[in-house]
Design an enzyme around this catalytic site. Structure first.
Site, PDB file in Angstrom:
ATOM      1  N   TYR B  30       0.798  -1.364  -0.036  1.00 47.16           N
ATOM      2  CA  TYR B  30      -0.193   0.092  -0.003  1.00 47.16           C
ATOM      3  C   TYR B  30       0.891   1.156   0.009  1.00 47.16           C
ATOM      4  CZ  TYR B  30      -4.135  -2.897   0.355  1.00 47.16           C
ATOM      5  OH  TYR B  30      -5.021  -3.700   0.245  1.00 47.16           O
ATOM      6  N   LEU B  31       0.482   2.110  -0.790  1.00 49.10           N
ATOM      7  CA  LEU B  31       1.139   3.574  -0.690  1.00 49.10           C
ATOM      8  C   LEU B  31       0.376   4.478   0.074  1.00 49.10           C
ATOM      9  CD1 LEU B  31       1.966   3.958  -4.633  1.00 49.10           C
ATOM     10  CD2 LEU B  31       3.366   3.360  -2.675  1.00 49.10           C
TER      11      LEU B  31
END
Lengths: 155, 155
Positions: B30-31
């Site tokens: 996840y960013l």
């Protein structure tokens, strides 16, 4: 998609308009902003949409840009953080470079900012008299900060 | 890109393996994760990369998925939140539907989860004996929560 080297300036006067193109309307908003990383959606002239991930701070940052369907961008706008930013971007030639002058409307008016993208950090360029104070390292002038916190006050 | 309706289950036993395909390796991270919105990068079999924005919670959520260059995904991995999640996804036919069974490795092993994507919320499906407790509405089993907080403990 490589490293972007960008210097950012305030403006002094309207001299830049003599050489500017007719401009492009941008509407843009952030889906996420965290320590050095941002995810932005930009709609150009209500015709084309881009999703951009920026990673890193200051003049050197990784930028990853993908065109996405306009319909997706419009749906995602509901999830925007802070303000949706509207501005008109003008391109002004400067020697072998191009200056992008952003004239903000709405909540951020009358802010005007100039950005110059450089092939490397030490690349020289002539400094026209309409280019004012450099704000490259001033975090309040990032597009993410402007969307989340508004226009910096004087001083 | 439309609404995804997905139900999620724990598993009872290995009965699902009889009908499963050979599986695909996923590495994903996840960013950004915030109230109901996540931005994820997924690398499939080290050959293809996707950037996905999910918006909304529970069974109904908007999902926007874009293929991106593998090199971009590998650079962006440095900016991952929490853990990079590794799993092998198997597809198991179930009537007119497909169950995706995710077998996690690394920090999340021995977790196994099944997901069924439905054309609408009330779509009926036969429930095989290897499908265990439903966890569709349990936020601890979202991929984002697993990446950020790890595997839920017993009870």
């Amino acid at each position: 998609m490589g490293i972007e080297i960008e210097r950012k300036f305030l403006l002094r006067g309207d001299g830049w308009r003599r050489e500017a193109d007719e401009g492009t309307d941008f509407r843009q908003f952030y889906l996420a902003v965290r320590d050095g990383l941002s995810v932005r959606v930009r709609i150009k002239d209500e015709a084309k949409a881009l999703l951009t991930v920026k990673n890193g701070i200051g003049m050197r940052r990784g930028e990853y840009e993908y065109e996405i369907p306009l319909a997706d961008a419009r749906e995602l706008e509901a999830a925007h953080l802070g303000e949706v930013v509207a501005k008109r971007r003008f391109r002004v030639p400067l020697g072998d470079l191009t200056v992008e002058v952003d004239v903000f409307s709405g909540a951020l008016a009358p802010l005007v900012l100039a950005e110059i993208e450089l092939p490397d950090e030490d690349h020289p360029f002539e400094r026209p008299d309409w280019l004012g104070e450099e704000v490259s390292e001033d975090g309040r002038y990032t597009n993410a900060s402007l969307a989340l916190h508004g226009r910096p006050g004087p001083g």
